[in-house]
Design a protein around this motif. Structure first.
Motif, PDB file in Angstrom:
ATOM      1  N   THR A 109     -28.145  23.771  51.341  1.00  0.00           N
ATOM      2  CA  THR A 109     -27.320  22.733  51.950  1.00  0.00           C
ATOM      3  C   THR A 109     -25.896  22.867  51.439  1.00  0.00           C
ATOM      4  O   THR A 109     -25.666  23.344  50.314  1.00  0.00           O
ATOM      5  CB  THR A 109     -27.855  21.334  51.593  1.00  0.00           C
ATOM      6  N   PRO A 110     -24.905  22.459  52.233  1.00  0.00           N
ATOM      7  CA  PRO A 110     -23.521  22.527  51.784  1.00  0.00           C
ATOM      8  C   PRO A 110     -23.319  21.670  50.533  1.00  0.00           C
ATOM      9  O   PRO A 110     -24.001  20.667  50.328  1.00  0.00           O
ATOM     10  CB  PRO A 110     -22.740  21.952  52.980  1.00  0.00           C
ATOM     11  N   ARG A 111     -22.365  22.068  49.721  1.00  0.00           N
ATOM     12  CA  ARG A 111     -22.116  21.332  48.493  1.00  0.00           C
ATOM     13  C   ARG A 111     -21.256  20.091  48.734  1.00  0.00           C
ATOM     14  O   ARG A 111     -21.033  19.319  47.819  1.00  0.00           O
ATOM     15  CB  ARG A 111     -21.441  22.245  47.468  1.00  0.00           C
ATOM     16  N   GLY A 112     -20.766  19.937  49.950  1.00  0.00           N
ATOM     17  CA  GLY A 112     -19.946  18.765  50.228  1.00  0.00           C
ATOM     18  C   GLY A 112     -18.484  19.040  49.941  1.00  0.00           C
ATOM     19  O   GLY A 112     -18.076  20.175  49.667  1.00  0.00           O
ATOM     20  N   PRO A 113     -17.665  18.002  49.988  1.00  0.00           N
ATOM     21  CA  PRO A 113     -16.233  18.194  49.789  1.00  0.00           C
ATOM     22  C   PRO A 113     -15.901  18.566  48.344  1.00  0.00           C
ATOM     23  O   PRO A 113     -16.645  18.252  47.420  1.00  0.00           O
ATOM     24  CB  PRO A 113     -15.653  16.819  50.148  1.00  0.00           C
ATOM     25  N   ALA A 129     -19.351  18.026  43.520  1.00  0.00           N
ATOM     26  CA  ALA A 129     -20.240  17.057  42.886  1.00  0.00           C
ATOM     27  C   ALA A 129     -21.458  17.786  42.327  1.00  0.00           C
ATOM     28  O   ALA A 129     -21.985  18.714  42.939  1.00  0.00           O
ATOM     29  CB  ALA A 129     -20.667  15.994  43.892  1.00  0.00           C
ATOM     30  N   GLY A 130     -21.903  17.372  41.149  1.00  0.00           N
ATOM     31  CA  GLY A 130     -23.016  18.038  40.493  1.00  0.00           C
ATOM     32  C   GLY A 130     -22.520  19.036  39.468  1.00  0.00           C
ATOM     33  O   GLY A 130     -21.383  18.970  39.001  1.00  0.00           O
ATOM     34  N   GLU A 131     -23.375  19.986  39.117  1.00  0.00           N
ATOM     35  CA  GLU A 131     -23.050  20.952  38.068  1.00  0.00           C
ATOM     36  C   GLU A 131     -22.338  22.165  38.630  1.00  0.00           C
ATOM     37  O   GLU A 131     -22.797  22.796  39.575  1.00  0.00           O
ATOM     38  CB  GLU A 131     -24.313  21.388  37.333  1.00  0.00           C
ATOM     39  N   ASN A 132     -21.200  22.518  38.047  1.00  0.00           N
ATOM     40  CA  ASN A 132     -20.434  23.710  38.398  1.00  0.00           C
ATOM     41  C   ASN A 132     -20.458  24.644  37.195  1.00  0.00           C
ATOM     42  O   ASN A 132     -19.906  24.318  36.134  1.00  0.00           O
ATOM     43  CB  ASN A 132     -18.987  23.341  38.723  1.00  0.00           C
ATOM     44  N   THR A 133     -21.120  25.808  37.338  1.00  0.00           N
ATOM     45  CA  THR A 133     -21.165  26.786  36.257  1.00  0.00           C
ATOM     46  C   THR A 133     -20.013  27.759  36.422  1.00  0.00           C
ATOM     47  O   THR A 133     -19.865  28.394  37.469  1.00  0.00           O
ATOM     48  CB  THR A 133     -22.493  27.556  36.261  1.00  0.00           C
ATOM     49  N   LEU A 134     -19.184  27.864  35.390  1.00  0.00           N
ATOM     50  CA  LEU A 134     -18.018  28.732  35.414  1.00  0.00           C
ATOM     51  C   LEU A 134     -18.312  30.001  34.636  1.00  0.00           C
ATOM     52  O   LEU A 134     -18.886  29.939  33.541  1.00  0.00           O
ATOM     53  CB  LEU A 134     -16.812  28.017  34.798  1.00  0.00           C
TER      54      LEU A 134
END
Length: 229
Positions: A109-113, A129-134
């Protein structure tokens, strides 16, 4: 993320270790050390970095790390001879030496804006929104392409109008406003983040037409106005 080697499967989301069809118990700190060694393979992880990752700002003896290594070896069936998976690097630390396959979950699903940006000299890095792994590379990683950035370097978790920065045991460290990140830290608008040697500025994403007030958790605390964009 799931790591596989031999008949062993490690599910980092479920925090489970399987040998064949058998679920194997592994203590929390031992599991965290196993994941750290997998993420940094095939490089050796120095003992001081293991200490910083598992016991920030807490003194423990070297025997505590050795006990965790023993727990891991027992869980994955590594007897050090027939099946040498964890390698002791004398005078340095430990390394994971087996061939590993990674199963990365596919986003269906798309991650949204976009909720926020990291503004870097390499360009804008979107955060959702949610977890962003860099990190430097990987299908589940928001890429920051620089040699001083680890493969999985840090995470920024955005939820409930709050952004939390956490280091993932990176080789060159994560810094927030000149302080090394050793525990989850709140990001505010305009915060300066250093990933290795990559300097980033944390910015909240808003449409050009929006004049909404910043959520209180993300509002600057020095009384200054947000930078115009």
């Amino acid at each position: 993320m799931t790591f596989r080697f031999g008949d062993v499967r490690i599910d980092t989301d479920a925090r489970q270790v399987w040998r064949g069809s058998e679920l194997v118990h592994l203590p929390k700190k031992a599991f965290e050390l196993l994941v750290l060694l997998l993420e940094r393979r095939p490089n050796a992880v120095p003992k001081n970095q293991i200490h910083e990752r598992l016991w920030p700002e807490t003194y423990v003896s070297e025997s505590s790390i050795q006990a965790l290594i023993s727990d891991i070896r027992q869980a994955i069936g590594d007897d050090g001879r027939r099946r040498a998976v964890l390698r002791t690097v004398h005078g340095v630390g430990y390394a994971f030496s087996a061939d590993v396959a990674e199963d990365v979950p596919v986003l269906t699903t798309p991650r949204g804006p976009v909720r926020a940006w990291l503004m870097t000299e390499l360009g804008r890095v979107p955060l959702y929104a949610g977890e962003n792994t860099l990190g430097r590379t990987g299908p589940d990683v928001t890429e920051v392409d620089d040699s001083t950035v680890s493969r999985r370097h840090a995470t920024i978790n955005i939820a409930n109008d709050q952004a939390i920065l956490e280091d993932l045991g990176s080789k060159n460290g994560t810094w927030l406003n000149s302080e090394r990140v050793t525990a989850p830290a709140v990001l505010l608008e305009g915060a300066v983040v250093l990933l290795g040697s990559v300097r980033c500025t944390f910015r909240i994403a808003r449409s050009a037409a929006s004049t909404d007030t910043l959520p209180s958790a993300l509002r600057p605390t020095d009384g200054s106005a947000p930078t115009e964009r």
